[in-house]
Enzyme design. Structure first.
Site, PDB file in Angstrom:
ATOM      1  N   ASP A   1     -14.927   5.283 -30.804  1.00 13.14           N
ATOM      2  CA  ASP A   1     -15.611   5.288 -32.104  1.00 13.14           C
ATOM      3  C   ASP A   1     -15.511   6.615 -32.849  1.00 13.14           C
ATOM      4  O   ASP A   1     -16.230   6.837 -33.819  1.00 13.14           O
ATOM      5  CB  ASP A   1     -17.097   4.929 -31.923  1.00 13.14           C
ATOM      6  CG  ASP A   1     -17.288   3.465 -31.624  1.00 13.14           C
ATOM      7  OD1 ASP A   1     -16.583   2.642 -32.234  1.00 13.14           O
ATOM      8  OD2 ASP A   1     -18.141   3.134 -30.780  1.00 13.14           O
TER       9      ASP A   1
ATOM     10  N   ASP B   1     -12.170  -3.642 -34.335  1.00 11.69           N
ATOM     11  CA  ASP B   1     -12.843  -2.550 -35.050  1.00 11.69           C
ATOM     12  C   ASP B   1     -12.054  -1.241 -34.963  1.00 11.69           C
ATOM     13  O   ASP B   1     -12.118  -0.390 -35.842  1.00 11.69           O
ATOM     14  CB  ASP B   1     -14.232  -2.275 -34.461  1.00 11.69           C
ATOM     15  CG  ASP B   1     -14.977  -3.507 -33.993  1.00 11.69           C
ATOM     16  OD1 ASP B   1     -14.324  -4.491 -33.633  1.00 11.69           O
ATOM     17  OD2 ASP B   1     -16.217  -3.472 -33.968  1.00 11.69           O
TER      18      ASP B   1
HETATM   19  N1  GLY Z   1     -17.856  -1.352 -34.315  1.00 12.31           N
HETATM   20  C1  GLY Z   1     -18.963  -2.137 -33.982  1.00 12.31           C
HETATM   21  C2  GLY Z   1     -19.344  -3.180 -34.951  1.00 12.31           C
HETATM   22  O1  GLY Z   1     -18.691  -3.461 -35.924  1.00 12.31           O
HETATM   23  O2  GLY Z   1     -20.365  -3.767 -34.692  1.00 12.31           O
END
Ligand code: GLY
Length: 400
Positions: A124, A184
């Site tokens: 992330d 993501d």
């Molecule tokens: N990256 C986590 C979400 O979109 O919930």
């Protein structure tokens, strides 16, 4: 008082967004609304962090994420994947207004998450560091921010698995997945493309581009909807599982996942000029807006195949991410430009007229009605919905 009155008129007339005169003022008035809300958010966050510090001594809660079921404000530590969005919103306020108040607040909240530059335990990094320090560097050219971003990119590439051709996303649930890669993750590539341009080290470009191609091959179904998680064998690089962890079920279409794919490939095209990425983004847009179960106001259900549509929560965060992508796509696409911009404008109009928070309330969040996942954060405000809403408003100016 004058501002509050103007805002109330704005909120009242937004149902007539198709009126060109109203349209012209939408961005300005949305930022005036955000000005009121985010000043409140800063006050609320500060007083809650003070309380947390008083109680626990070292709570390390840095920024807001959502409103809990009991009505309290949820603050998160810097390691949370959402910690960069609030500072990012403050940078967007500075970008739009040029007001040093926002620059100082953005600096203050950005500084709180610097420790994440060394956190190699998650993919992330881009969400956290590029939304905060990345916007900060773009707007201030502060050399210290540049160093922090380069360190962050160097940390992120340590998660690249050459045999798979992807950056590993998660380390949790190791009983279930060997090398999980989630859709993501496409957004985290932006930090790597930035690091390539800034440092000249082609490794960053190669890793990002390889990840995008591998994801294009394995995450997408024939109709260009996408799985959420693809799990790879760490020895052979073969695909082991295709799952949808946060959506309704493995074969469903989790809305934010579709949005990450759309924005991810749009961004990859912007950064590389590779036509495959533009085509992929266009196919995803076609799926989302022409094939999937999209409501009239273009604010997606949280999962496009959720079982009791239309009685399912929406996801304003997915819609805001989609609007960002569509404004950009409208500037890249030759023949569908007008259509993409029309969809994006419709999303912005719908968010303002039907999904906004209460002026002066809701802890200063901008939008209500987002959904984090199947089992949590259903129909709530989410900080990343607000971040991408402001980003979309800024893109709307450029997409004219
Ligand atoms: N990256 C986590 C979400 O979109 O919930």
């Amino acid at each position: 008082m004058k501002t509050v009155f103007k805002l109330m008129v704005f909120l009242g007339v937004c149902s007539a967004c198709s009126n060109p005169l109203v349209e012209e003022n939408i961005v300005k008035q949305a930022f005036e609304f955000a000005d009121v809300q985010l000043r409140k958010a800063i006050r609320d966050v500060d007083s809650l962090s003070d309380m947390a510090l008083g109680k626990n001594g070292n709570a390390n809660l840095v920024s807001p994420r959502t409103i809990n079921e009991d009505g309290s404000l949820l603050l998160v530590p810097s390691r949370d994947w959402t910690s960069g969005f609030f500072p990012g919103e403050l940078w967007y306020m500075y970008e739009y207004t040029g007001d040093d108040f926002w620059k100082e607040e953005a600096r203050r909240f950005t500084a709180r998450i610097e420790d994440q530059k060394r956190n190699g335990g998650t993919h992330d990094m881009g969400f956290k560091m590029y939304c905060s320090f990345g916007n900060g560097y773009r707007l201030t050219k502060d050399c210290a921010y540049r160093d922090i971003l380069l360190k962050s990119a160097a940390t992120l590439v340590t998660r690249y698995k050459p045999v798979v051709g992807c950056i590993r996303s998660w380390d949790h649930n190791q009983d279930k997945w060997q090398c999980p890669v989630i859709i993501d993750n496409m957004l985290n590539l932006e930090l790597l493309y930035w690091a390539f341009k800034e440092s000249g080290d082609s490794l960053y470009y190669q890793v990002a581009t390889k990840h995008a191609y591998t994801t294009m091959r394995n995450h997408f179904r024939k109709d260009y909807s996408s799985y959420h998680v693809v799990d790879y064998d760490t020895i052979t690089g073969m695909v082991l599982h295709k799952h949808t962890h946060q959506g309704w079920n493995h074969e469903s279409s989790w809305a934010r996942g579709q949005a990450w794919g759309l924005y991810g490939y749009t961004m990859c095209y912007r950064e590389t000029g590779i036509k495959d990425f533009l085509l992929q983004a266009e196919h995803i847009a076609n799926y989302i807006f022409k094939v999937a179960n999209m409501p009239e106001d273009l604010i997606s259900y949280w999962d496009m195949k959720a079982p009791v549509i239309p009685n399912e929560p929406r996801d304003a965060s997915a819609a805001a991410v989609m609007a960002c992508a569509l404004y950009e796509l409208s500037m890249h696409s030759s023949d569908k430009s007008a259509e993409y911009k029309k969809w994006a404008d419709k999303i912005i109009c719908s968010l303002i007229s039907g999904y906004r928070a209460q002026l002066g309330g809701d802890y200063g969040f901008l939008l209500l009605h987002s959904t984090g996942a199947r089992n949590f954060e259903r129909d709530v405000p989410l900080v990343y919905a607000d971040y991408y809403f402001l980003e979309a408003l800024l893109k709307k100016i450029d997409a004219k």
